[in-house]
Design an enzyme around this catalytic site. Structure first.
Site, short mmCIF file in Angstrom:
data_model
loop_
_atom_site.label_atom_id
_atom_site.label_comp_id
_atom_site.label_asym_id
_atom_site.label_seq_id
_atom_site.Cartn_x
_atom_site.Cartn_y
_atom_site.Cartn_z
N HIS A 180 6.77 8.90 -28.40
CA HIS A 180 5.28 9.75 -27.18
C HIS A 180 6.13 11.19 -27.98
O HIS A 180 4.97 11.90 -28.16
CB HIS A 180 5.44 9.42 -26.10
N HIS A 183 -2.47 10.60 -28.25
CA HIS A 183 -2.01 9.57 -27.70
C HIS A 183 -2.80 8.90 -28.44
O HIS A 183 -3.03 7.69 -28.84
CB HIS A 183 -3.27 9.56 -26.42
N ARG A 232 0.68 -1.48 0.36
CA ARG A 232 -0.24 -0.26 -0.33
C ARG A 232 0.48 1.75 0.29
O ARG A 232 0.27 2.57 0.23
CB ARG A 232 -1.10 -0.13 1.06
N GLU A 262 7.74 17.90 -25.62
CA GLU A 262 7.25 18.64 -23.97
C GLU A 262 7.71 19.76 -23.99
O GLU A 262 6.89 20.49 -23.13
CB GLU A 262 7.07 17.39 -22.75
N LYS A 301 5.51 22.80 -13.93
CA LYS A 301 4.77 21.50 -13.80
C LYS A 301 4.20 21.73 -11.99
O LYS A 301 2.87 21.52 -11.81
CB LYS A 301 5.20 20.58 -14.56
N LYS A 333 1.78 11.28 -11.28
CA LYS A 333 0.93 10.30 -12.05
C LYS A 333 2.22 9.39 -12.42
O LYS A 333 2.45 9.92 -12.85
CB LYS A 333 0.90 11.12 -13.79
N GLU A 385 -5.38 16.92 -11.68
CA GLU A 385 -6.68 17.03 -12.62
C GLU A 385 -7.31 17.21 -13.03
O GLU A 385 -8.71 16.73 -13.62
CB GLU A 385 -5.93 16.01 -13.69
N ASN A 404 -2.37 18.49 -21.08
CA ASN A 404 -2.44 17.43 -22.11
C ASN A 404 -2.49 18.37 -23.78
O ASN A 404 -3.29 17.58 -24.92
CB ASN A 404 -4.05 16.70 -22.13
N1 LIG Z 1 3.55 10.25 -15.48
C1 LIG Z 1 3.53 11.47 -16.00
O1 LIG Z 1 2.76 12.62 -15.87
C2 LIG Z 1 3.82 11.58 -17.73
C3 LIG Z 1 3.97 12.55 -18.12
C4 LIG Z 1 4.62 12.87 -19.82
C5 LIG Z 1 4.49 11.28 -20.35
N2 LIG Z 1 4.74 9.68 -19.11
C6 LIG Z 1 4.87 8.92 -20.13
O2 LIG Z 1 6.50 9.04 -20.35
C7 LIG Z 1 7.22 7.56 -21.37
C8 LIG Z 1 8.07 8.55 -22.09
O3 LIG Z 1 9.12 8.43 -21.35
P1 LIG Z 1 10.79 8.76 -22.04
O4 LIG Z 1 10.49 9.31 -23.35
O5 LIG Z 1 10.88 8.99 -20.98
O6 LIG Z 1 10.23 7.12 -22.89
P2 LIG Z 1 11.58 6.33 -21.97
O7 LIG Z 1 11.67 6.24 -20.93
O8 LIG Z 1 11.21 5.05 -22.98
O9 LIG Z 1 13.02 6.57 -22.58
C9 LIG Z 1 12.96 6.24 -23.64
C10 LIG Z 1 15.05 5.53 -24.31
O10 LIG Z 1 16.15 6.82 -23.79
C11 LIG Z 1 16.13 5.98 -22.99
N3 LIG Z 1 17.37 6.17 -21.86
C12 LIG Z 1 16.52 6.94 -21.16
N4 LIG Z 1 17.58 8.02 -20.30
C13 LIG Z 1 18.54 7.03 -21.41
C14 LIG Z 1 19.53 7.91 -20.48
N5 LIG Z 1 19.93 8.65 -19.93
N6 LIG Z 1 20.53 7.81 -21.94
C15 LIG Z 1 20.16 6.43 -22.82
N7 LIG Z 1 19.58 6.37 -23.26
C16 LIG Z 1 18.34 5.98 -22.17
C17 LIG Z 1 15.35 4.48 -22.95
O11 LIG Z 1 16.31 3.43 -22.25
C18 LIG Z 1 14.44 4.35 -23.86
O12 LIG Z 1 15.24 3.22 -24.48
C19 LIG Z 1 5.59 7.23 -21.67
O13 LIG Z 1 5.29 6.54 -21.74
C20 LIG Z 1 4.33 8.49 -21.58
O14 LIG Z 1 3.25 8.02 -21.27
C21 LIG Z 1 3.90 10.10 -18.36
ZN LIG Z 2 3.60 14.34 -22.49
#
Ligand SMILES: NC(=O)c1ccc[n+]([C@@H]2O[C@H](COP(=O)([O-])OP(=O)(O)OC[C@H]3O[C@@H](n4cnc5c(N)ncnc54)[C@H](O)[C@@H]3O)[C@@H](O)[C@H]2O)c1
Ligand SMILES: [Zn+2]
Length: 369
Positions: free
Chosen positions: A273, A260, A129, A193, A235, A151, A245, A253
């Site tokens: 993304h 999406h 939990r 972003e 943020k 989130k 939200e 968004n």
């Molecule tokens: N929780 C939230 O508020 C929120 C907001 C925006 C996006 N998201 C989510 O975030 C995700 C996308 O995140 P992302 O773009 O970081 O994707 P990701 O976590 O897949 O990372 C992108 C790629 O980069 C690699 N990587 C990360 N850091 C690295 C580094 N320092 N050196 C080398 N490689 C590295 C990862 O292994 C992966 O292959 C989506 O699922 C999206 O829905 C969440």
């Molecule tokens: Zn996003």
């Protein structure tokens, strides 16, 4: 630009009463992790959740740094990529935790991009939990967006982030030096972003991005520090005002309604993304001209900045309009069956609208093909 020394550490506070926390931003934080964990009064046992790309780069370094500060940690890694943000991977992690003697004093560190952050956050929120969660974002997207705000969650085959919870971290440590190993395409995806933040909330920052884009994308330290800090401030302000939200947090968004849907239709493969939301923002900018009074020249600036940053702005022929509609209705951005959009009245000022008709969407998607 702000004349900050590039090795400086910045702090941004997310004000949420008893659940308030700091975001610490700067180079070299990985090696100093112990010093930032100490004031949190956590137990001595931690689980580092990371992915198969980040683990070989940083996991051992972090484990050693924490060991020097008296923490014992285990590293669990996931296959890299969006498909790991699944119930299957969450369950795999849950089933490993008992044997690792994780108890309620133990903590979870999410070391990686947004995928690791969302999944590890979900696991931390649910196991026993709720275990203390530290976000250590290593992608630009995670440093400017996903690690802040609480989130957490996973995707279902039917849509993104359909299962999850709000669960705030105790601390966010954004080591900007880790961005040096991030693949360039991922860096650009995260930059989408950043552009979004300027577009919805801060026209001055947007104009700064237009001037300094190349310095940010070449990871000039002061430019990167400024971007991560400004996005975290924006943020933090939004999340403090509207954690769950029900109001302004929805502005984040912008570009995500159609974005999406495109991600879901591509099964999260081949389209990042940030790339999806770049195209989504173009559509939303055109919709804003049509329905919210955005000046066409400002929509043009958004499209231009995305393009200049190496992001896609055109959908091409890949997405059938009826499939897009269906995916949009399945997404969380529908209320009582009606899809909603974030629109801009002007750069830096967003509104939410559920008065967009299918005809409107069809028209802008055609314009953006
Ligand atoms: N929780 C939230 O508020 C929120 C907001 C925006 C996006 N998201 C989510 O975030 C995700 C996308 O995140 P992302 O773009 O970081 O994707 P990701 O976590 O897949 O990372 C992108 C790629 O980069 C690699 N990587 C990360 N850091 C690295 C580094 N320092 N050196 C080398 N490689 C590295 C990862 O292994 C992966 O292959 C989506 O699922 C999206 O829905 C969440
Ligand atoms: Zn996003």
């Amino acid at each position: 630009m702000n004349s900050m020394a590039s090795n400086e550490t910045n702090r941004v506070r997310v004000e949420l009463g008893q659940r308030s926390y700091d975001i610490v931003i700067g180079p070299g934080l990985l090696q100093r992790a112990g010093e930032f964990l100490q004031p949190l009064k956590l137990g001595k046992r931690g689980i580092i959740i990371t992915d198969s790309n980040v683990a070989p780069l940083y996991a051992e370094q972090l484990r050693e740094a924490l060991k020097r500060a008296g923490y014992e940690t285990e590293v669990l890694d996931l296959p890299a990529g969006e498909t790991s943000k699944s119930l299957r991977q969450a369950n795999r992690l849950f089933e490993k935790l008992p044997a690792l003697h994780v108890d309620r004093q133990s903590f979870v560190i999410a070391l990686g991009g947004g995928v690791v952050g969302d999944l590890a956050g979900f696991v931390a929120a649910a196991y026993l939990r709720g275990l203390a969660l530290i976000q250590m974002p290593t992608s630009l997207l995670a440093q400017v967006d996903s690690s802040v705000g609480g989130k957490t969650g996973v995707n279902l085959p039917q849509g993104k982030n359909l299962v999850g919870s709000f669960y705030q971290p105790r601390l966010v440590l954004a080591d900007t030096e880790t961005l040096k190993t991030l693949p360039e395409r991922e860096l650009r995806s995260g930059f989408a972003e950043v552009i979004k933040d300027g577009a919805i909330r801060d026209a001055e920052f947007f104009a700064w991005l237009e001037r300094e884009r190349a310095n940010v994308l070449s990871l000039e330290p002061a430019a990167v520090a400024h971007v991560v800090r400004r996005c975290c401030e924006l943020k933090a302000e939004i999340v403090s005002a509207d954690e769950r939200e029900s109001g302004i947090r929805a502005f984040l968004n912008f570009g995500h309604t159609i974005g999406h849907a495109m991600e879901a239709l591509s099964d999260y493969v081949g389209l990042l993304h940030g790339e999806a939301i770049a195209m989504g923002m173009c559509c939303a900018a055109h919709l804003s001209v049509k329905r919210a009074g955005l000046a066409p020249a400002e929509a043009g600036r958004i499209e231009q900045l995305l393009k200049a940053s190496g992001l896609p702005t055109r959908l091409g022929d890949k997405y059938d309009i009826d499939d897009l509609f269906e995916a949009m209705r399945l997404d969380k951005k529908s209320r009582n069956g009606k899809v909603w959009f974030v629109l801009l009245k002007r750069l830096g000022e967003a509104v939410v609208s559920d008065a967009i008709t299918d005809e409107d969407v069809k028209e802008v998607v055609d314009v953006c093909r």
